[in-house]
Design an enzyme around this catalytic site. Structure first.
Site, PDB file in Angstrom:
ATOM      1  N   ALA A  63      31.960  32.398  36.039  1.00  0.00           N
ATOM      2  CA  ALA A  63      30.922  33.377  36.363  1.00  0.00           C
ATOM      3  C   ALA A  63      31.164  33.832  37.800  1.00  0.00           C
ATOM      4  O   ALA A  63      31.770  33.103  38.594  1.00  0.00           O
ATOM      5  CB  ALA A  63      29.543  32.733  36.221  1.00  0.00           C
ATOM      6  N   GLY A 108      32.531  29.548  33.584  1.00  0.00           N
ATOM      7  CA  GLY A 108      32.228  30.479  32.494  1.00  0.00           C
ATOM      8  C   GLY A 108      33.437  30.820  31.630  1.00  0.00           C
ATOM      9  O   GLY A 108      33.271  31.217  30.464  1.00  0.00           O
ATOM     10  N   GLU A 111      33.777  27.998  29.279  1.00  0.00           N
ATOM     11  CA  GLU A 111      32.623  28.132  28.376  1.00  0.00           C
ATOM     12  C   GLU A 111      32.834  29.247  27.352  1.00  0.00           C
ATOM     13  O   GLU A 111      32.487  29.100  26.178  1.00  0.00           O
ATOM     14  CB  GLU A 111      31.358  28.374  29.214  1.00  0.00           C
ATOM     15  CG  GLU A 111      30.973  27.121  30.007  1.00  0.00           C
ATOM     16  CD  GLU A 111      29.949  27.378  31.102  1.00  0.00           C
ATOM     17  OE1 GLU A 111      30.086  28.372  31.846  1.00  0.00           O
ATOM     18  OE2 GLU A 111      29.002  26.578  31.227  1.00  0.00           O
ATOM     19  N   GLU A 131      31.403  23.456  38.411  1.00  0.00           N
ATOM     20  CA  GLU A 131      30.142  23.970  38.967  1.00  0.00           C
ATOM     21  C   GLU A 131      29.450  23.030  39.945  1.00  0.00           C
ATOM     22  O   GLU A 131      28.830  23.478  40.895  1.00  0.00           O
ATOM     23  CB  GLU A 131      29.166  24.342  37.833  1.00  0.00           C
ATOM     24  CG  GLU A 131      29.523  25.626  37.100  1.00  0.00           C
ATOM     25  CD  GLU A 131      30.459  25.397  35.924  1.00  0.00           C
ATOM     26  OE1 GLU A 131      31.062  24.308  35.824  1.00  0.00           O
ATOM     27  OE2 GLU A 131      30.588  26.317  35.096  1.00  0.00           O
TER      28      GLU A 131
HETATM   29  N1  CAA Z   1      33.743  34.550  41.039  1.00  0.00           N
HETATM   30  C1  CAA Z   1      33.997  35.562  41.888  1.00  0.00           C
HETATM   31  N2  CAA Z   1      35.232  35.861  42.347  1.00  0.00           N
HETATM   32  C2  CAA Z   1      36.237  35.076  41.952  1.00  0.00           C
HETATM   33  C3  CAA Z   1      36.051  33.987  41.088  1.00  0.00           C
HETATM   34  C4  CAA Z   1      34.734  33.731  40.617  1.00  0.00           C
HETATM   35  N3  CAA Z   1      34.442  32.742  39.760  1.00  0.00           N
HETATM   36  N4  CAA Z   1      37.228  33.376  40.895  1.00  0.00           N
HETATM   37  C5  CAA Z   1      38.127  34.064  41.595  1.00  0.00           C
HETATM   38  N5  CAA Z   1      37.551  35.097  42.243  1.00  0.00           N
HETATM   39  C6  CAA Z   1      38.166  36.083  43.132  1.00  0.00           C
HETATM   40  C7  CAA Z   1      38.422  35.498  44.505  1.00  0.00           C
HETATM   41  O1  CAA Z   1      37.257  35.543  45.295  1.00  0.00           O
HETATM   42  C8  CAA Z   1      39.504  36.408  45.011  1.00  0.00           C
HETATM   43  O2  CAA Z   1      38.921  37.621  45.449  1.00  0.00           O
HETATM   44  P1  CAA Z   1      39.463  38.335  46.796  1.00  0.00           P
HETATM   45  O3  CAA Z   1      40.882  38.677  46.499  1.00  0.00           O
HETATM   46  O4  CAA Z   1      38.566  39.518  46.924  1.00  0.00           O
HETATM   47  O5  CAA Z   1      39.326  37.319  47.870  1.00  0.00           O
HETATM   48  C9  CAA Z   1      40.307  36.718  43.753  1.00  0.00           C
HETATM   49  O6  CAA Z   1      39.456  36.419  42.644  1.00  0.00           O
HETATM   50  C10 CAA Z   1      41.549  35.865  43.616  1.00  0.00           C
HETATM   51  O7  CAA Z   1      41.163  34.503  43.726  1.00  0.00           O
HETATM   52  P2  CAA Z   1      41.819  33.467  44.733  1.00  0.00           P
HETATM   53  O8  CAA Z   1      42.359  34.167  45.947  1.00  0.00           O
HETATM   54  O9  CAA Z   1      40.847  32.370  44.966  1.00  0.00           O
HETATM   55  O10 CAA Z   1      43.062  32.975  43.850  1.00  0.00           O
HETATM   56  P3  CAA Z   1      43.790  31.556  43.931  1.00  0.00           P
HETATM   57  O11 CAA Z   1      44.992  31.675  43.080  1.00  0.00           O
HETATM   58  O12 CAA Z   1      43.948  31.102  45.334  1.00  0.00           O
HETATM   59  O13 CAA Z   1      42.750  30.527  43.237  1.00  0.00           O
HETATM   60  C11 CAA Z   1      41.206  29.802  41.542  1.00  0.00           C
HETATM   61  C12 CAA Z   1      42.436  30.682  41.881  1.00  0.00           C
HETATM   62  C13 CAA Z   1      41.580  28.321  41.684  1.00  0.00           C
HETATM   63  C14 CAA Z   1      40.817  30.098  40.110  1.00  0.00           C
HETATM   64  C15 CAA Z   1      40.052  30.155  42.520  1.00  0.00           C
HETATM   65  O14 CAA Z   1      39.885  31.569  42.544  1.00  0.00           O
HETATM   66  C16 CAA Z   1      38.738  29.528  42.151  1.00  0.00           C
HETATM   67  O15 CAA Z   1      38.536  28.342  42.397  1.00  0.00           O
HETATM   68  N6  CAA Z   1      37.822  30.337  41.568  1.00  0.00           N
HETATM   69  C17 CAA Z   1      36.503  29.887  41.250  1.00  0.00           C
HETATM   70  C18 CAA Z   1      36.514  28.960  40.035  1.00  0.00           C
HETATM   71  C19 CAA Z   1      35.102  28.463  39.756  1.00  0.00           C
HETATM   72  O16 CAA Z   1      34.530  27.728  40.536  1.00  0.00           O
HETATM   73  N7  CAA Z   1      34.544  28.863  38.606  1.00  0.00           N
HETATM   74  C20 CAA Z   1      33.196  28.474  38.226  1.00  0.00           C
HETATM   75  C21 CAA Z   1      32.256  29.582  38.648  1.00  0.00           C
HETATM   76  S1  CAA Z   1      30.577  29.130  38.434  1.00  0.00           S
HETATM   77  C22 CAA Z   1      30.256  29.314  36.797  1.00  0.00           C
HETATM   78  O17 CAA Z   1      31.115  29.715  36.011  1.00  0.00           O
HETATM   79  C23 CAA Z   1      28.851  28.985  36.376  1.00  0.00           C
HETATM   80  C24 CAA Z   1      28.577  29.048  34.926  1.00  0.00           C
HETATM   81  O18 CAA Z   1      28.858  28.134  34.196  1.00  0.00           O
HETATM   82  C25 CAA Z   1      27.845  30.153  34.401  1.00  0.00           C
END
Ligand code: CAA
Length: 257
Positions: A63, A108, A111, A131
């Site tokens: 998400a 998400g 999920e 999360e």
């Molecule tokens: N939400 C918003 N933006 C996201 C995102 C997310 N979940 N995941 C990645 N992005 C964005 C980053 O912010 C980045 O944007 P910018 O270029 O504008 O900075 C872009 O995508 C590329 O990401 P990274 O530079 O971080 O890429 P990376 O290769 O270094 O890392 C990754 C990849 C390990 C997947 C890392 O992006 C990450 O940890 N993402 C978040 C994963 C996460 O925590 N997901 C759970 C979200 S909460 C949820 O899902 C709740 C629910 O159950 C409803």
């Protein structure tokens, strides 16, 4: 502009989450677009759906964290209900859905894949519910579906300690059915979808409904679910033709919808 694209290929449909710059993260618009695409599928013709992510790096990275960051409790609840409603719709679609997981399936994303009937992944796929590291629980079904897809203890370990697992480990735990090189993932998903599409479509739908309706109810009730769906099949032309062809040792005529 929609963040979700759709392509119908004869009897199968391919849904692609297309927000590559944010690793296909799900914000409110992506969820709305996904629901609109799912609602627009011609279920009279299409017999199997594939859901995948755009690009070679991510299925769905979760998400959208930026969108949630300043949410109040009421807004968090609304977002959780929104995602859950769309994913439950996917889970209960009349036809099978294959998740072709082409990279990160976090939060998400994991999920979304778990709301699909079948998961296959590329060799670079990563699964997890990270999360609690963000100060929240999984919110699009993860607290409920992960422990129904893999052993409860493993699901709890992944969720409590925010442990992501690679494709090989996901295969070991039964979260996914198979691993393919990135370029072979979608062809493999299409091959499986076409094989499903070649079966008797009413029977496939009935099998999906029977399994979905039976999984969370006591066995005696579950058996009655099967009795209903099994017996309903005897009112179909496909059952008559499928069994007649077997008895006559010939290939059956193409199945009908
Ligand atoms: N939400 C918003 N933006 C996201 C995102 C997310 N979940 N995941 C990645 N992005 C964005 C980053 O912010 C980045 O944007 P910018 O270029 O504008 O900075 C872009 O995508 C590329 O990401 P990274 O530079 O971080 O890429 P990376 O290769 O270094 O890392 C990754 C990849 C390990 C997947 C890392 O992006 C990450 O940890 N993402 C978040 C994963 C996460 O925590 N997901 C759970 C979200 S909460 C949820 O899902 C709740 C629910 O159950 C409803």
């Amino acid at each position: 502009m929609s963040f979700v694209t759709y392509e119908a290929k004869d009897l199968i449909g391919i849904v692609t989450i297309n927000r590559e710059k944010a690793l296909n993260a799900l914000n409110t618009q992506v969820l709305n677009d996904l629901e609109e695409v799912i609602d627009g599928v011609d279920y009279d013709t299409i017999r199997c759906l594939i859901i995948t992510g755009a690009g070679k790096k991510s299925f769905v990275a979760g998400a959208d964290i930026g969108e949630m960051a300043e949410d109040t409790k009421a807004e968090g609840k609304e977002f959780c209900e929104h995602g859950n409603r769309v994913f439950r719709k996917i889970e209960t679609l009349p036809i099978p859905v294959i998740a072709a997981i082409n990279g990160f399936a976090l939060g998400g994303g994991c999920e979304l894949s778990m709301a699909c009937d079948i998961r296959i992944a590329s060799d670079n796929a990563v699964f997890g519910q990270p999360e609690v590291g963000l100060g929240i629980t999984p919110g699009f079904g993860g607290t409920q579906r992960l422990m129904r897809r893999i052993p409860v203890g493993k699901a709890k370990e992944m969720i409590y300690a925010s442990i992501n697992i690679k494709a090989e480990e996901a295969l070991k735990w039964g979260l996914i059915n198979a691993i393919y090189p990135q370029d072979e993932l979608l062809p493999a998903a299409e091959k499986l979808a076409n094989r499903i599409a070649a079966q008797a479509p009413i029977a496939v739908r009935a099998a999906k409904a029977a399994m979905n309706e039976g999984i969370d109810v006591p066995m005696d009730e579950a058996i009655q679910v099967e009795v209903k769906h099994f017996s309903d099949c005897f009112e179909t032309a496909d059952q008559k033709e499928g069994m007649k062809a077997f008895m006559e040792k010939r290939k059956h005529e193409p199945f009908q919808n």
